[in-house]
Design an enzyme around this catalytic site. Sequence first.
Site, PDB file in Angstrom:
ATOM      1  N   CYS B 132     -15.471   6.853  -2.228  1.00 10.35           N
ATOM      2  CA  CYS B 132     -16.337   6.001  -1.403  1.00 10.35           C
ATOM      3  C   CYS B 132     -15.763   4.591  -1.317  1.00 10.35           C
ATOM      4  O   CYS B 132     -15.487   3.964  -2.343  1.00 10.35           O
ATOM      5  CB  CYS B 132     -17.743   5.924  -1.974  1.00 10.35           C
ATOM      6  SG  CYS B 132     -18.809   4.907  -0.937  1.00 10.35           S
ATOM      7  N   LYS B 167     -13.793  15.303  -3.459  1.00  8.01           N
ATOM      8  CA  LYS B 167     -13.767  14.677  -2.131  1.00  8.01           C
ATOM      9  C   LYS B 167     -12.814  13.489  -2.161  1.00  8.01           C
ATOM     10  O   LYS B 167     -12.998  12.553  -2.940  1.00  8.01           O
ATOM     11  CB  LYS B 167     -15.171  14.244  -1.706  1.00  8.01           C
ATOM     12  CG  LYS B 167     -15.211  13.679  -0.277  1.00  8.01           C
ATOM     13  CD  LYS B 167     -16.631  13.543   0.227  1.00  8.01           C
ATOM     14  CE  LYS B 167     -16.678  13.007   1.648  1.00  8.01           C
ATOM     15  NZ  LYS B 167     -18.059  12.905   2.155  1.00  8.01           N
ATOM     16  N   ILE B 193     -11.361  14.154   5.107  1.00  8.41           N
ATOM     17  CA  ILE B 193     -11.253  12.860   4.476  1.00  8.41           C
ATOM     18  C   ILE B 193     -12.625  12.180   4.384  1.00  8.41           C
ATOM     19  O   ILE B 193     -13.493  12.420   5.221  1.00  8.41           O
ATOM     20  CB  ILE B 193     -10.302  11.920   5.285  1.00  8.41           C
ATOM     21  CG1 ILE B 193     -10.769  11.742   6.722  1.00  8.41           C
ATOM     22  CG2 ILE B 193      -8.882  12.431   5.222  1.00  8.41           C
ATOM     23  CD1 ILE B 193      -9.958  10.753   7.545  1.00  8.41           C
TER      24      ILE B 193
END
Lengths: 250, 306
Positions: B132, B167, B193
């Site tokens: 993130c 992720k 992505i």
Amino acid sequence: MKDQVGVVLSNREVSRDLFLLRLRVPYQMRESRPGQFVMLKVGTSHDPLLRRPFSLFKVREREVEILYKVVGKATSMMRDLRDGDTVSLMGPLGNGFQPWGEGETPLLVAGGIGLAGLGLLEEMLPEEGFLVAGFRTRDEAPLELIRKRNSIITSEDGSLGIKGTVIDGIEMLLREVGKTKFSLFACGSRGMLKAVSLFARSHSTNCQLLLESYMACGVGACQGCVILTHSGYKRVCRDGPVFSSDQIVW
Amino acid sequence: MKEVDLTTEIGGLRLKNPVLVASGTYGYGLDYRDLYDPGLLGGIIVKGLSLEPQEGNPPPRIVETPCGMLNSIGLANMGVKEFVKVQLPLLRELDTHIIANIYGKTSEEYQEVAQILGDQEGISALEVNISCPNVKRGGLLFGAEPISAHEVISSVRRVYKKTLIAKLTPNVTDISPIIKAVEEGGAEAISLINTLRGMAVDIHTRRPKLGSGFGGLSGPAIKPIALYFVYRAVRSTNLPVIGIGGIVDAEDAIEFFLVGAKAVQVGTANFVNPKAPIEIIEGIRAYLEYHQMGDIKELINSLKEC
């Protein structure tokens, strides 16, 4: 909440840069409450990408009216809509206004295009209810859409109605009607809403604000449209768009 | 004609179709249920969960850019305990896999969140967010370095027995060492992505348009970049790859399958057209029928050389 295709019945300029879009929709929207909104998209282009939130201005059986101001790319595309064109609209969304209390007189306060968020409520106003609508100049005021009875119009340049802001309008109303317990319902720019909130606090008056925000989803999923309240960030789309004025941190 | 087979496997997880909804774009799984049954999806990846509730970043958190949007939500979430208590019971009713996206400020926090979710019936897999761009600590920092990426994934692996997906971020020079690190750490699949770091400036106020200054770019604008990352990832690992980035219709999804993705996630498109994931499932089915393929596995990684 439904995602439906609206067919343009009419789309006309009602004052400078303000347009009234009338749509026919397949599912009736009668259950819509004052203060609710729809997420609208014109066409399938990726630019602009996101839907835009618009208040429901008027709702009939299968007809919806949206009052909007042309400010950017998406609303320019709306301005170019012709009769028979289609748009996608999702709604009704959000929580509407709470009704005014017993013994209270409703007073709607619209700042410019803020009038768009008060249309459904205006239809429910009792005879003794009031509207104060403020504009910067005369050519911004969609006079045909403003009720004749018990309404006060202000303009900042004095070209229409009382010279000043909505606060000047509210103060004049208070002088005229004397001891009335009002309940305020306001929609407009952030600065105007702040001023109305401060007024409501100093007069110990109930006040509900219809806020706007940049939104992505409109349904509470993305948490993108939050505003700061005294109990933390709240989603304008799902927890609002109506908030009690004393909740907002300015 | 025999019904085409859309089932796909991500590690130990068998999906009835390859279309998932991306974390952060689908709330806790129920916000769109007025429009369709979320049980029709291949799976739902819920909003990133942390050990404690997070308020998120100051607004504005959203700004639109050409064919895309920047967000700086900052992983606002109710916290894993509240999720398990309030949301998970509702999600168990759905006929699809629920995948929890998790996030922590330290690898110990990631591990603790994973442990709480590992004990829960109704969570099929974890997607570990090490990518993130919108949080100061953790997140992208972990996913941008092989050593820290390995540390987070292996610490989660130690306590979590079901399918583990890492992720990944595109905000790196070379993704291969990161993929190798999460594979060695015990990830069974990778998804990519996450958003690309970006910003927008208001020329009148001379301030950044986002309240936290910068954010993550998503939407159709990033699809070519995402597709290339997936293409590269598939060619550098044997782990199943889940493609994410700017997918709005079946054609987009099919491009990702062609370069080798075993499943895709629909993100920003949910905001524009909430029924997009369902239309994509139907579009993939129609494409396979038209090309007389009986199984999506015939499509996956069938890219021809140029």
